[in-house]
Scaffold this motif. Structure first.
Motif, PDB file in Angstrom:
ATOM      1  N   ASP A  24       0.757  -1.224   0.058  1.00 16.21           N
ATOM      2  CA  ASP A  24      -0.016  -0.034  -0.003  1.00 16.21           C
ATOM      3  C   ASP A  24       0.861   1.297   0.043  1.00 16.21           C
ATOM      4  N   PRO A  25       0.548   2.189  -0.647  1.00 13.82           N
ATOM      5  CA  PRO A  25       1.198   3.578  -0.659  1.00 13.82           C
ATOM      6  C   PRO A  25       1.532   4.336   0.683  1.00 13.82           C
ATOM      7  N   VAL A  26       2.647   4.715   0.816  1.00 12.65           N
ATOM      8  CA  VAL A  26       2.921   5.255   2.057  1.00 12.65           C
ATOM      9  C   VAL A  26       3.159   7.011   1.611  1.00 12.65           C
ATOM     10  N   ILE A  27       3.128   7.645   2.658  1.00 13.07           N
ATOM     11  CA  ILE A  27       3.405   9.134   2.441  1.00 13.07           C
ATOM     12  C   ILE A  27       4.429   9.617   3.327  1.00 13.07           C
ATOM     13  N   VAL A  28       4.886  10.847   3.009  1.00 15.29           N
ATOM     14  CA  VAL A  28       6.030  11.364   4.112  1.00 15.29           C
ATOM     15  C   VAL A  28       5.527  11.447   5.334  1.00 15.29           C
ATOM     16  N   GLY A  29       6.374  11.157   6.277  1.00 20.23           N
ATOM     17  CA  GLY A  29       5.981  11.251   7.780  1.00 20.23           C
ATOM     18  C   GLY A  29       5.543   9.741   8.565  1.00 20.23           C
ATOM     19  N   ASP A  30       5.168   8.897   7.376  1.00 24.75           N
ATOM     20  CA  ASP A  30       4.826   7.533   7.973  1.00 24.75           C
ATOM     21  C   ASP A  30       5.808   6.743   8.541  1.00 24.75           C
ATOM     22  N   MET A  31       5.837   5.977   9.545  1.00 22.01           N
ATOM     23  CA  MET A  31       6.829   5.086   9.720  1.00 22.01           C
ATOM     24  C   MET A  31       6.690   3.853   9.217  1.00 22.01           C
ATOM     25  N   VAL A  32       7.922   3.114   8.715  1.00 18.70           N
ATOM     26  CA  VAL A  32       7.794   1.808   8.160  1.00 18.70           C
ATOM     27  C   VAL A  32       8.855   1.027   8.561  1.00 18.70           C
ATOM     28  N   LYS A  33       8.582  -0.434   8.485  1.00 15.70           N
ATOM     29  CA  LYS A  33       9.482  -1.429   8.833  1.00 15.70           C
ATOM     30  C   LYS A  33      10.694  -1.727   7.848  1.00 15.70           C
ATOM     31  N   VAL A  34      11.692  -1.797   7.892  1.00 17.95           N
ATOM     32  CA  VAL A  34      12.427  -2.482   7.085  1.00 17.95           C
ATOM     33  C   VAL A  34      13.724  -3.253   7.575  1.00 17.95           C
ATOM     34  N   PRO A  35      14.263  -4.272   7.010  1.00 18.71           N
ATOM     35  CA  PRO A  35      14.895  -5.326   7.348  1.00 18.71           C
ATOM     36  C   PRO A  35      16.163  -4.760   8.126  1.00 18.71           C
TER      37      PRO A  35
END
Length: 69
Positions: A24-35
């Motif tokens: 799903d698209p994300v926007i500036v300021g979102d927090m995401v998980k990365v490996p």
């Protein structure tokens, strides 16, 4: 459609890291998980700083998903 994003690991970090988002698209300021590069069973929390950046000439890791707070 894949989305290339740039993220930072901490609020004082000036370096940006490019990841592929094929969810799903994300926007500036979102927090995401990365490996986590050091532990294949772990992940790190990063902040999205730019979206829809040009596809880089190198292979990018994919994000693991958006963090819902």
């Amino acid at each position: 459609m894949p989305q290339f994003i740039q993220c930072r690991f901490g609020p004082l970090d000036t370096r940006r890291y490019t990841y592929l988002n094929d969810g799903d698209p994300v926007i500036v300021g979102d927090m995401v998980k990365v490996p986590d590069a050091r532990d294949p069973t772990a992940w790190k929390r990063v902040e999205v700083m730019a979206v829809d950046v040009a596809e880089p000439s190198f292979a990018c890791r994919s994000i693991l998903g958006k963090i819902e707070e």
